[in-house]
Enzyme design. Sequence first.
Site, PDB file in Angstrom:
ATOM      1  N   HIS A   1       0.801  -1.147  -0.008  1.00  0.00           N
ATOM      2  CA  HIS A   1      -0.155   0.261  -0.036  1.00  0.00           C
ATOM      3  C   HIS A   1       1.006   1.310  -0.181  1.00  0.00           C
ATOM      4  O   HIS A   1       2.000   1.214   0.493  1.00  0.00           O
ATOM      5  CB  HIS A   1      -0.866   0.107   1.198  1.00  0.00           C
ATOM      6  CG  HIS A   1      -0.248   0.175   2.446  1.00  0.00           C
ATOM      7  ND1 HIS A   1      -0.180   1.404   3.153  1.00  0.00           N
ATOM      8  CD2 HIS A   1       0.171  -0.815   3.283  1.00  0.00           C
ATOM      9  CE1 HIS A   1       0.405   1.144   4.368  1.00  0.00           C
ATOM     10  NE2 HIS A   1       0.592   0.045   4.441  1.00  0.00           N
TER      11      HIS A   1
ATOM     12  N   ASP B   1       6.124   1.761   6.209  1.00  0.00           N
ATOM     13  CA  ASP B   1       4.905   1.557   6.138  1.00  0.00           C
ATOM     14  C   ASP B   1       4.301   2.235   5.094  1.00  0.00           C
ATOM     15  O   ASP B   1       3.805   3.194   5.796  1.00  0.00           O
ATOM     16  CB  ASP B   1       4.193   1.371   7.615  1.00  0.00           C
ATOM     17  CG  ASP B   1       2.901   0.865   7.535  1.00  0.00           C
ATOM     18  OD1 ASP B   1       2.634  -0.096   6.749  1.00  0.00           O
ATOM     19  OD2 ASP B   1       2.198   1.246   8.583  1.00  0.00           O
TER      20      ASP B   1
ATOM     21  N   GLU C   1      -4.902   1.192   2.890  1.00  0.00           N
ATOM     22  CA  GLU C   1      -4.775   0.210   3.745  1.00  0.00           C
ATOM     23  C   GLU C   1      -4.890   0.779   4.931  1.00  0.00           C
ATOM     24  O   GLU C   1      -5.338   0.296   6.002  1.00  0.00           O
ATOM     25  CB  GLU C   1      -3.417  -0.495   3.531  1.00  0.00           C
ATOM     26  CG  GLU C   1      -3.129  -1.834   4.338  1.00  0.00           C
ATOM     27  CD  GLU C   1      -2.716  -1.509   5.891  1.00  0.00           C
ATOM     28  OE1 GLU C   1      -2.652  -2.258   6.551  1.00  0.00           O
ATOM     29  OE2 GLU C   1      -2.119  -0.146   6.189  1.00  0.00           O
ATOM     30  N   GLU C   2      -4.246   2.180   5.402  1.00  0.00           N
ATOM     31  CA  GLU C   2      -4.302   2.501   6.758  1.00  0.00           C
ATOM     32  C   GLU C   2      -5.581   3.046   7.195  1.00  0.00           C
ATOM     33  O   GLU C   2      -5.899   3.113   8.193  1.00  0.00           O
ATOM     34  CB  GLU C   2      -3.451   3.996   6.751  1.00  0.00           C
ATOM     35  CG  GLU C   2      -1.705   3.429   6.504  1.00  0.00           C
ATOM     36  CD  GLU C   2      -1.294   2.767   7.370  1.00  0.00           C
ATOM     37  OE1 GLU C   2      -1.586   2.259   8.614  1.00  0.00           O
ATOM     38  OE2 GLU C   2      -0.004   2.270   7.227  1.00  0.00           O
TER      39      GLU C   2
ATOM     40  N   GLU D   1       4.024  -6.015   4.412  1.00  0.00           N
ATOM     41  CA  GLU D   1       3.490  -5.084   5.356  1.00  0.00           C
ATOM     42  C   GLU D   1       4.895  -4.704   6.346  1.00  0.00           C
ATOM     43  O   GLU D   1       6.074  -4.843   6.041  1.00  0.00           O
ATOM     44  CB  GLU D   1       2.614  -5.692   6.322  1.00  0.00           C
ATOM     45  CG  GLU D   1       1.272  -5.254   5.897  1.00  0.00           C
ATOM     46  CD  GLU D   1       1.068  -3.597   6.208  1.00  0.00           C
ATOM     47  OE1 GLU D   1       1.885  -2.976   6.815  1.00  0.00           O
ATOM     48  OE2 GLU D   1       0.142  -2.932   5.691  1.00  0.00           O
TER      49      GLU D   1
ATOM     50  N   HIS E   1       4.780   4.362  12.216  1.00  0.00           N
ATOM     51  CA  HIS E   1       3.888   5.347  12.126  1.00  0.00           C
ATOM     52  C   HIS E   1       4.104   6.752  12.627  1.00  0.00           C
ATOM     53  O   HIS E   1       3.534   7.455  13.745  1.00  0.00           O
ATOM     54  CB  HIS E   1       2.572   4.797  12.933  1.00  0.00           C
ATOM     55  CG  HIS E   1       1.790   4.006  12.035  1.00  0.00           C
ATOM     56  ND1 HIS E   1       0.444   3.308  12.304  1.00  0.00           N
ATOM     57  CD2 HIS E   1       1.987   3.374  10.844  1.00  0.00           C
ATOM     58  CE1 HIS E   1       0.020   2.606  11.517  1.00  0.00           C
ATOM     59  NE2 HIS E   1       0.860   2.465  10.467  1.00  0.00           N
TER      60      HIS E   1
END
Length: 839
Positions: A138, A150, A184-185, A211, A287
């Site tokens: 993603h 990510d 995706e998030e 991922e 994140h």
Amino acid sequence: LAEVWGASLVLLYLLALRALVHVSHRRLLSQPPAAGPRDFSAPRARGYLDNITAIGPRTVGSPENEVLAVNYLLEQIRAIERESTDAHKISVDIQRPTGSFSIDFLGGFTSYYANITNVVVKLEPRNGAEHAVLSNCHFDSVPNTPGASDDAVSCAVMLEILNTLSKSSEALQHAVIFLFNGAEENILQASHGFITQHEWAKSIRAFINLEAAGVGGRELVFQTGPENPWLVQAYVVAARHPFASVVAQEVFQSGIIPADTDFRIYRDFGNIPGIDLAFIENGYIYHTEYDTSDRILTDSIQRAGDNILAVLKYLATSDKLAKSYEYRHGNVVFFDVLGLFVLAYPARVGTIMNYITAVIAFFYLSKKVIQPKTRAIHNLKKFFTASGLTTISWICAVVTVLIVAVFVSVIGRSLSWYTQFYVSVFLYGTAATANLILVHTLAKKFFYKNMNEQYLGDLFFDASLMIWSVALAVITQMGLCSAFICTLWVAFPLLTKLMIHKEFSQRGATMKFVTMYMLGMFVPYVYMMYVSWTVFEMFTPIMGRSGSEIPPDVVLAGFTVFVTMILSSYFINFIYLAKSTKTTLVTLTAVFVVTLILVCSGIFFPYSSDAANPRPKRVFLQHTSRRFHDLDGSVVKSDSGIWINGFDYNGMSHITPHVPEINDTIRTPCEEQAPFCGLPWILPVHFMFRLVKNWYLPAPEIILRSPIHFKVLSRELMPQNSVRLTFEVSGPSHMSLYVRPHKGSTLSTWSLGNGVPVASLGGDYFVFYSHGLQATPWHFWVELTAPEKHSDGIVSLAIAAHYFFGEDQKSPQLHALLERFPNWAFSSGWSCTYDLFVF
């Protein structure tokens, strides 16, 4: 056995194993990368990665995600297509699906998406292919983060794999579909849109999901299947730098880790088996703003590319892919050995091996108990007493360490080990070890007074073997594949005991005996070190983002004492063989006391802004304007403030000295009559945060350039005393809908998901909404069964609008407050509104 020699040898042994494990974890490539035209090029993939992250945060609905990232991907794909050989055909499709589904993640909620973006590429032979394997990444990121690991690096790896495969002169047997998914998030929305709506999805027989739960390092295979052991075998045969564990799979699928991946969507909604991989190193900056491309080593990209390219190639040329349904049954036990190779075998074979090992161990133990027969009852009593003492020592260690952890939490010193992990070892590891040694030292001195040391050493070895054998039988009976670890801890110690029995019985605890004993224990000990360090590497950073409900010190102390119990199990006999344990106990107690004093003094600050190795504290700030309407539509209450959530157990105690107005006088009150306490949760994670650890700082009302529009389109009386309410909402790309039926009313159906409402924890209903560009207003209806008299209405319904990007994202007040936060905090802020209505 002299105490100094014995303790020193055990310590050096464990440190040597730890060093070996450290080397294996840090060794990214098991062989130098190949440099041929058909080989994966990490430098070229890094170029893709740098360009994707240079776009900036790629939040769903933003121009960066929906236009700039998509255009960049298309440019690269077209360039690859121009240089591909005649053996292949490349097709590209931009999908913008709209859909809805319910999921039991985070306590359960319903998701709705509109016009989100997928970039789909199909590489197939010139004559086409009936079957396909999917590779998924993603390109979107969470708000306010560059999202390098990510998941931009995975998309960069996939672009380079597409480039490499397309230049090969050899045609593939099956198609490879590359899905660059753009949402995706937003809790797996884009993968759902693809697998349930795209025409190519029907041809997919297996998938690989890429991922991240950290930044760089090695990519771990932490989920496979369901069933379909041939997929694990494909990874075993093809992967050049393996890192895989069925232990990680069973831990992840237990729900302990508060995360999920697209694997779930393909499994549950597509009924397709697959392999789930994730980067797990350095989850401290996952994140956050620190997830930048420069922190991902080129060797890390190379090993991921080598592995995924090899596995995709293997699957795309495998006869089993076309007939995958024939090979779908059966689970598999799989684990890598220090990253060198993977062992994999059917779970049913593992079950047989486990039971055979347990039976042999029980036979050996029973034979020892009944020899001589005249003393069988006496031997049995001694045996069970030793097993009981071992269990008591473990219980004492657990209780003591957990008391220390609770004490540290109560005095406000949680996460002292977050930046310096060794603090947890010196605090909880020494306490656990000292307790174990103390219990057995007291037993030796008072209970086993004047008994033969060799006999006691032999007895407690057998007691540990008995406990492991029982554990092996029980865990195997539970159907867990991870039982293979118990097999290691029964088979190798038993073999070692049989090999050195003569030396021990004739000469006692000589240096030769100790050396042979430790060599015989090498396999179970090094593997346990390897697994436990992987678990610590994954879980320690999670403690910094697991909410305010779970005391992280209690969790980490529990892990530490559990590992200590395992590693001590076959060294307990050394306590009885040693002449004394006084020096060891004094040393361990001194280390524990000094560490505890230092922790209590606050010298170990939990967070760090170190440029090379940051350990940030996560804080979310939402400048919120709230309006509460009554049944007539009149505003009965309104307010505005900055709602603040610290993402760990410490709350804002470390922030208050820097921003004094964030203190205990502004704790967030709960609006009892409103769903989710009248607060604008972006996701239903309310159960992870206590309101006593929320703050609501009064602030001026937000002036929005693009406010939300919410209206009732119709109210219809339906059969069976039901009412259908239809609504229209238009607003920013992210909105949350909260529904609470009043007493006596029932939410019977709605136009979302599969029509069956799914309640979140606490009983309210939560809907997560997002849209891409040019989405039409959101229409939905809810149907309630209500009593005839309902003077106070039948349902409370609230809508929250979240402004994650653009000119409405940060108010001047929010921006000024964020500027005052210390540099060791990652503070993510946005504006939002909350409107409550009663119908």
